[in-house]
Design an enzyme around this catalytic site. Structure first.
Site, PDB file in Angstrom:
ATOM      1  N   ASP A  53       3.104   0.478   3.078  1.00 27.91           N
ATOM      2  CA  ASP A  53       2.870  -0.434   3.930  1.00 27.91           C
ATOM      3  C   ASP A  53       3.103  -1.742   3.250  1.00 27.91           C
ATOM      4  O   ASP A  53       2.433  -2.136   1.965  1.00 27.91           O
ATOM      5  CB  ASP A  53       1.559  -0.389   4.430  1.00 27.91           C
ATOM      6  CG  ASP A  53       1.150   0.851   5.254  1.00 27.91           C
ATOM      7  OD1 ASP A  53       2.012   1.024   6.447  1.00 27.91           O
ATOM      8  OD2 ASP A  53       0.418   1.695   5.335  1.00 27.91           O
ATOM      9  N   SER A 100      35.328 -23.209  21.013  1.00 30.11           N
ATOM     10  CA  SER A 100      35.383 -22.252  22.305  1.00 30.11           C
ATOM     11  C   SER A 100      36.732 -22.541  22.903  1.00 30.11           C
ATOM     12  O   SER A 100      37.804 -22.534  22.043  1.00 30.11           O
ATOM     13  CB  SER A 100      34.529 -22.508  23.121  1.00 30.11           C
ATOM     14  OG  SER A 100      34.280 -21.401  23.781  1.00 30.11           O
ATOM     15  N   ASP A 143       0.907  -0.939   0.154  1.00 24.97           N
ATOM     16  CA  ASP A 143      -0.141   0.053   0.041  1.00 24.97           C
ATOM     17  C   ASP A 143       0.911   1.238   0.050  1.00 24.97           C
ATOM     18  O   ASP A 143       1.464   1.462   1.080  1.00 24.97           O
ATOM     19  CB  ASP A 143      -0.846   0.006   1.226  1.00 24.97           C
ATOM     20  CG  ASP A 143      -1.900   1.204   1.214  1.00 24.97           C
ATOM     21  OD1 ASP A 143      -2.058   1.909   0.230  1.00 24.97           O
ATOM     22  OD2 ASP A 143      -2.539   1.418   2.448  1.00 24.97           O
ATOM     23  N   ASP A 179      30.193 -18.655  18.371  1.00 29.01           N
ATOM     24  CA  ASP A 179      30.538 -19.807  19.198  1.00 29.01           C
ATOM     25  C   ASP A 179      29.697 -20.907  19.309  1.00 29.01           C
ATOM     26  O   ASP A 179      28.332 -20.754  19.430  1.00 29.01           O
ATOM     27  CB  ASP A 179      30.597 -19.214  20.672  1.00 29.01           C
ATOM     28  CG  ASP A 179      31.612 -20.426  21.386  1.00 29.01           C
ATOM     29  OD1 ASP A 179      31.277 -21.709  21.347  1.00 29.01           O
ATOM     30  OD2 ASP A 179      32.281 -19.894  22.489  1.00 29.01           O
ATOM     31  N   ASP A 216       2.168   4.972   0.347  1.00 29.92           N
ATOM     32  CA  ASP A 216       2.073   6.054   0.990  1.00 29.92           C
ATOM     33  C   ASP A 216       3.091   7.068   0.741  1.00 29.92           C
ATOM     34  O   ASP A 216       4.023   6.874   0.454  1.00 29.92           O
ATOM     35  CB  ASP A 216       2.277   5.769   2.736  1.00 29.92           C
ATOM     36  CG  ASP A 216       1.116   4.831   3.177  1.00 29.92           C
ATOM     37  OD1 ASP A 216       0.289   5.034   2.802  1.00 29.92           O
ATOM     38  OD2 ASP A 216       1.589   4.017   3.962  1.00 29.92           O
TER      39      ASP A 216
END
Length: 828
Positions: free
Chosen positions: A119, A372, A111, A660, A113
């Protein structure tokens, strides 16, 4: 080191055509170039009925945008029809498509605008595989059956007059034909005082997109997919010509030139204005791919395994006291799998490896995987090409010195200034600098005395004779706007290659971080020092709020309700009944309803990753094969909601967002579960905080869902009273590995300082190791230990290995016997 004799089955010609003389892997593809025709797609957006209102103030001002990323990067759109709930467009759009790739057309209803952003009402995702050749297909998409909302679109798929396109594919990814356009500017008239300024040349579909083209011998190059119907736009900046006392300023409209009609290899002149022109030449980009498309192991790894078998066979013969040499197909593949846990995992892993070394079992392993904090241990060890043949105790003593030292000097202003200078240099090299790069420099300063120039690819020196196990480091690739529960992909790093195993795409490790397009290297960036990789592999700061919620709660329903778009499948039978569905493997037609402004804001807050590691995506430009979801290799790792949305998968993004692995599952099993590696025994070394069985339970559950052979989880009754070692196997599944699980616990070590040697009353305190209590010195956040705490953890880990020598030997015998049994069952 053991004196090894080379068995007769070992090949002496170990340099393969797929391996360079320096041991680096050479990209080889699973398939050669194959010609496939292109097709013309005509889309006619007819009308829409009963369009929903975006607001209660006015009727919708509706338009439809079309996006087909496999054919063009440009979004097309219809005209806007104002104040009409039943707009009728009857507008036609043309695309040239390749039916060997998964083409999903996105039709977005908006839509318009004038003051605020348009929109976005909804998007229809339609798989073009459903179209029949040479027949018009008239579709009426029921968007909201209750409100009688419908979108009507007509499709026609026809032959293309273009020549067939050369494709390379592994059944999941497709590399399309790329052309290279060379452009340079020429002056059409020579002015005595005039100087021609640079032109702005844009090819939107190309990797380079926009470049300044100057009047010089070196042309600008643009790499673009040949069949994307690209166009070149030439724009002249203001004040193009200046001469003497006057300044002639003018700006014309950009000059546009379609590229699909250029003759290959012939120079073409395009006038820009009366003063300048551009010369352009388009040629096919014929060099081989720099990304290896294939699910098999690279040649360098295969050669390593051949060499490593010699070491493993001799070690097993001695450890198990075998009377005869093991034959080539009787040597089991054994791996050491470590979990994460910061300094705790780094320290305990040294103890475990020391114990395995004292039992001569370290030489029986062909792989070591970690994530890690475990990668801190691995990276340090592999800086020495002979580490596993040397006594580890001096190395552990050196590591101890760094773990117990004061870490504050790493944060002093002079050190931070050095960090800043290096990060600036890294940015200039072409990397996207993030906080995890600073974290990597901090790890280097805390765990060493000086700058470490080592790189991941240089660890090949530790593998050249098969003298050490092959290290594999694991992370997950995520998206920066969703939870890792909704999307994640395993990404593995070895000294040979870096790759995403779900896609079967790998690059040599020295090229990780460089820029690629359609499988070809575009810009080589210097390889990262190992400290930056450590920061990446242990990027503990990359968590977002939704990840944190998922880690601490089992229910995700509330947050997903507010952070996910509404997605539902719709019926899409064509209105012409004589046209059948042409492909049973096509994706369902889907309608996506965007979330509200409030939900989007909430989603942004929850999913934002402030410190995620970002690296150039080496899959950029590649497209998904039309049957990628049916590929057994892809399906093995297909485990998230986005896997069925090809336009949103990794090949379409500029950067990998690496995290990680512990934020999903704190284990590094996936590289070992690839069927191409066929690992027989996995020694699981656990270092996670909290539940010691959680990573094992999560891995078992994951493998069950993914249909990956793995032992069943049998530790429910043991979780509160764990033993030091568990042998897990699946007798019903011959392809399932045997697992030897070592939780990090303090059990008999409290009373025994060595296996069978009790502690004296004076030594009892040395057996009190508080690993997970509220006042533990081994919390994951701790980077510094006392000397006593470090020594206790190393000795505890070593003891747990030595005290379970019988279990280790039992596991080794089991897998050797299994290999012999399977060999006897195979026909000669």
């Amino acid at each position: 080191m053991l004196q090894r004799q080379v068995p007769a089955w070992v090949s002496h010609n170990l340099l393969d055509p797929g391996q360079a003389e320096d041991g680096s892997p050479v990209a080889t593809c699973a398939s050669e170039e194959t010609l496939f025709p292109c097709h013309l797609l005509t889309v006619r957006v007819v009308r829409m009925k009963n369009v929903r209102q975006a607001d209660i103030v006015s009727q919708p001002d509706c338009f439809v945008s079309l996006w087909l990323p496999t054919a063009s990067h440009e979004r097309l759109r219809t005209r806007t029809i104002s104040n009409c709930p039943n707009p009728e467009w009857n507008e036609t759009f043309n695309f040239q498509i390749q039916t060997q790739v998964k083409n999903v057309l996105e039709l977005s209803v908006c839509d318009e605008d004038t003051v605020t952003p348009d929109d976005h009402l909804l998007t229809v995702l339609y798989d073009l595989t459903k179209l029949c050749f040479r027949k018009k297909t008239y579709m009426k998409f029921p968007l909201n059956p209750e409100g009688m909302e419908e979108l009507e679109v007509e499709f026609l798929l026809e032959e293309s007059p273009s020549a067939p396109e050369a494709l390379i594919t592994n059944g999941v990814l497709v590399s399309r034909q790329v052309s290279c356009l060379e452009v340079h500017a020429e002056s059409r008239r020579h002015k005595k005082h005039g100087k021609m300024k640079d032109l702005l040349v844009t090819v939107k579909e190309s990797f380079e997109h926009t470049q300044r083209v100057s009047h010089c011998p070196n042309p600008a190059c643009f790499h673009y997919p040949k069949y994307f119907q690209p166009q070149m736009h030439v724009e002249m900046p203001k004040q193009q010509w200046s001469c003497g006392l006057c300044c002639c300023a003018h700006k014309n409209d950009p000059v546009c030139q379609p590229l699909d009609c250029l003759p290959e290899g012939q120079a073409v002149t395009l006038p820009v204005n009366e003063n300048c022109e551009v010369q352009m030449t388009s040629t096919p980009c014929s060099q081989p791919l720099d990304v290896r498309l294939g699910f098999s192991l690279c040649q360098a790894e295969l050669e390593f395994l051949q060499k490593r078998k010699v070491v493993v066979a001799e070690a097993l013969k001695q450890v198990l006291q075998l009377e005869e040499d093991l034959q080539e197909d009787e040597v089991p593949l054994i791996a050491i799998m470590a979990t994460g846990g910061g300094t705790r995992s780094m320290t305990a892993m040294y103890g475990h490896l020391l114990g395995l070394q004292k039992l001569n079992i370290l030489d029986c392993a062909s792989y070591i995987t970690g994530l890690s904090g475990a990668t801190w241990t691995m990276a340090t060890l592999y800086s020495d090409p002979e580490w596993s043949s040397k006594n580890l105790e001096p190395t552990i003593f050196e590591v101890r010195r760094h773990v117990v030292k004061d870490k504050m000097p790493a944060l002093f202003p002079d050190q931070l200034c050095k960090f800043q200078e290096e990060l600036q240099q890294r940015s200039q090299e072409g990397y996207k600098v993030t906080f995890t790069d600073f974290w990597g420099l901090l790890i280097e300063a805390c765990l060493g005395d000086e700058r470490n120039e080592c790189k991941l690819s240089e660890q090949r020196a530790a593998l050249c004779r098969g003298q050490n196990p092959l290290p594999i480091y694991l992370t997950i690739n995520v998206k920066d706007d969703v939870s890792n529960q909704d999307f994640r992909e395993w990404c593995e790093f070895s000294p040979y290659e870096v790759g995403l195993q779900k896609y079967g795409a790998y690059i040599p490790s020295e090229l990780f971080g460089s820029e690629f397009f359609m499988g070809r290297l575009m810009k080589r960036i210097p390889e990262s020092r190992i400290c930056y990789m450590l920061g990446l592999w242990s990027s503990i700061f990359s968590l977002n709020l939704l990840d944190a919620w998922n880690l601490s709660h089992t229910s995700e329903e509330f947050f997903h309700r507010w952070t996910r778009e509404r997605v539902h499948d719709i019926e899409d039978e064509p209105l012409l009944p004589e046209i059948p569905k042409c492909d049973a493997n096509a994706l369902d037609t889907t309608v996506v309803i965007p979330a509200s402004w409030l939900s989007n804001t909430f989603r942004t807050i929850l999913t934002h990753r402030a410190f995620v590691s970002e690296f150039h995506n080496f899959l950029l430009g590649l497209q998904l094969h039309t049957e990628y979801l049916q590929s057994s290799e892809f399906s093995k790792w297909k485990d998230t909601v986005l896997d069925g949305f090809p336009n949103q998968l990794t090949q379409s993004v500029n950067h990998l967002c690496l995290l990680d692995t512990a934020f999903f599952v704190n284990s590094s099993y996936p590289p070992l579960l690839r069927p191409e590696r066929k690992v027989d025994l996995i020694i699981h070394l656990n270092y996670c905080a909290g539940s010691q069985t959680k990573p094992m339970r999560q891995t078992c559950e994951y493998c069950t869902v993914q249909n990956i052979p793995f032992p069943e989880y049998t530790l429910q009754d043991e979780e509160n009273n764990l033993k030091e070692c568990y042998l897990m196997e699946n007798s019903q599944e011959s392809d399932a590995p045997t697992v030897l699980f070592f939780p990090l616990i303090n059990d008999t070590f409290q009373k025994y300082k060595a296996p069978g040697v009790e502690r004296s009353p004076e030594e009892m305190e040395q057996g009190q190791v508080d690993i997970y209590g509220p006042k533990t010195p081994y919390a994951t956040k701790e980077l510094t230990y006392t000397e006593a705490a470090f020594d206790k953890l190393v000795k505890l880990s070593e003891y747990n290995i030595l005290n379970n020598k019988d279990k280790l030997l039992q596991a080794l015998r089991l897998v050797v016997e299994k290999k012999k049994r399977l060999k006897s069952q195979c026909p000669p």
